[in-house]
Design a protein around this motif. Structure first.
Motif, PDB file in Angstrom:
ATOM      1  N   GLY A  94      28.013  15.086  75.162  1.00 34.97           N
ATOM      2  CA  GLY A  94      28.436  14.014  73.683  1.00 34.97           C
ATOM      3  C   GLY A  94      30.111  15.197  73.421  1.00 34.97           C
ATOM      4  O   GLY A  94      31.156  14.706  73.499  1.00 34.97           O
ATOM      5  N   TYR A  95      29.659  16.233  72.929  1.00 36.03           N
ATOM      6  CA  TYR A  95      30.523  17.209  72.377  1.00 36.03           C
ATOM      7  C   TYR A  95      31.856  17.337  73.108  1.00 36.03           C
ATOM      8  O   TYR A  95      33.143  17.347  73.118  1.00 36.03           O
ATOM      9  N   VAL A  96      31.412  17.521  75.179  1.00 37.50           N
ATOM     10  CA  VAL A  96      32.329  17.912  76.121  1.00 37.50           C
ATOM     11  C   VAL A  96      33.019  16.449  75.929  1.00 37.50           C
ATOM     12  O   VAL A  96      34.580  17.194  76.055  1.00 37.50           O
ATOM     13  N   GLU A  97      32.359  15.402  76.267  1.00 35.87           N
ATOM     14  CA  GLU A  97      33.117  13.624  76.333  1.00 35.87           C
ATOM     15  C   GLU A  97      33.980  13.782  74.990  1.00 35.87           C
ATOM     16  O   GLU A  97      35.328  13.307  74.932  1.00 35.87           O
ATOM     17  N   ARG A  98      33.581  13.933  73.906  1.00 36.20           N
ATOM     18  CA  ARG A  98      35.082  13.905  72.901  1.00 36.20           C
ATOM     19  C   ARG A  98      35.588  14.706  72.256  1.00 36.20           C
ATOM     20  O   ARG A  98      36.733  14.713  71.521  1.00 36.20           O
ATOM     21  N   THR A  99      35.839  15.846  73.653  1.00 33.09           N
ATOM     22  CA  THR A  99      36.410  17.216  72.785  1.00 33.09           C
ATOM     23  C   THR A  99      37.373  17.405  74.194  1.00 33.09           C
ATOM     24  O   THR A  99      38.638  18.521  74.589  1.00 33.09           O
ATOM     25  N   SER A 100      37.425  16.495  75.174  1.00 30.35           N
ATOM     26  CA  SER A 100      38.433  16.303  76.459  1.00 30.35           C
ATOM     27  C   SER A 100      39.189  15.388  76.566  1.00 30.35           C
ATOM     28  O   SER A 100      39.506  14.421  76.334  1.00 30.35           O
ATOM     29  N   VAL A 166      25.802  25.294  67.329  1.00 28.34           N
ATOM     30  CA  VAL A 166      26.750  24.595  66.471  1.00 28.34           C
ATOM     31  C   VAL A 166      28.047  25.505  66.546  1.00 28.34           C
ATOM     32  O   VAL A 166      29.177  24.259  66.184  1.00 28.34           O
ATOM     33  N   CYS A 167      28.075  26.852  65.899  1.00 27.62           N
ATOM     34  CA  CYS A 167      29.607  27.240  65.982  1.00 27.62           C
ATOM     35  C   CYS A 167      30.053  26.953  67.237  1.00 27.62           C
ATOM     36  O   CYS A 167      31.474  26.219  67.174  1.00 27.62           O
ATOM     37  N   PHE A 168      29.163  27.153  68.494  1.00 29.70           N
ATOM     38  CA  PHE A 168      29.930  26.549  69.814  1.00 29.70           C
ATOM     39  C   PHE A 168      30.396  24.987  70.153  1.00 29.70           C
ATOM     40  O   PHE A 168      31.757  24.694  70.333  1.00 29.70           O
ATOM     41  N   VAL A 169      29.683  24.371  69.242  1.00 21.20           N
ATOM     42  CA  VAL A 169      30.442  23.006  69.559  1.00 21.20           C
ATOM     43  C   VAL A 169      31.467  21.972  68.881  1.00 21.20           C
ATOM     44  O   VAL A 169      32.546  22.055  68.886  1.00 21.20           O
TER      45      VAL A 169
END
Length: 198
Positions: A94-100, A166-169
């Motif tokens: 989900g984070y990958v999708e929201r940050t691409s 958390v730091c990664f996302v």
């Protein structure tokens, strides 16, 4: 019989908060002027002040809404009835999708707010810190369940791994402003999680 005082509000307060949230998200707190909020919410100055107090109070209300939505999404991803490793993979995807791509360029209201205000505004700092703590706790809980199921790699401690994730996302949120390729971000997320999972 006591009559109600004043006229009832003739607008949807939550819809107004959501529209204000979009303005703050696009422009930042300092970049948002009262006329921007009046246009977005379709409220008069008097109605906006009567409902929310002032710009800062409306901003806090919008930030609370954003945080509540994010925590609801995380709670769904980490539903304890689901496999915790699947939940972690869904969470990262989900984070990958929201940050691409275009999604990434929009950025994150919470991260932008932390960068703009957290060191100067105690109320904002409290909310941002509380969100990160809550998020970390949910990730740690999923990792603890994975550990109990024998799915964590040897030596991985859920609390430390949660902090790293958390730091990664949140780092993805920042690098997402450059619209990285989805495949590259997903590969990085997979590689990180594979360090923690058997």
């Amino acid at each position: 019989m006591q009559l109600p005082r004043g006229r009832p509000r003739a607008f949807d307060v939550e819809a107004a908060v959501e529209r204000a949230m979009d303005v703050f998200w696009s422009r930042g707190y300092h970049g948002t002027a009262l006329p921007d909020l009046l246009r977005a919410t379709k409220l008069s100055r008097g109605s906006l002040y009567a409902a929310f107090g002032d710009k800062h109070s409306l901003f806090l209300r919008a930030l609370d809404r954003y945080i509540a939505d994010a925590l609801a999404r995380i709670d769904f991803e980490f539903d304890p009835r689901k496999d915790p490793v699947d939940g972690l993979r869904t969470h990262l995807a989900g984070y990958v999708e929201r940050t691409s791509g275009a999604n990434g360029r929009r950025g994150c209201l919470l991260v932008a707010t932390a960068m703009e205000l957290a060191g100067k505004d105690a109320e904002v700092c409290r909310r941002v810190a509380s969100f990160f703590k809550a998020m970390e706790g949910r990730v740690a809980d999923a990792l603890s369940r994975a550990k109990a199921a024998g799915k964590l790699a040897d030596g991985v401690e859920p609390a430390s791994a949660a902090r790293i994730l958390v730091c990664f996302v949140e780092g993805l949120r920042v690098t997402g402003k450059t619209a990285p390729a989805r495949a590259a971000s997903q590969a990085t997320a997979d590689a990180l999680l594979d360090c923690f999972i058997r």
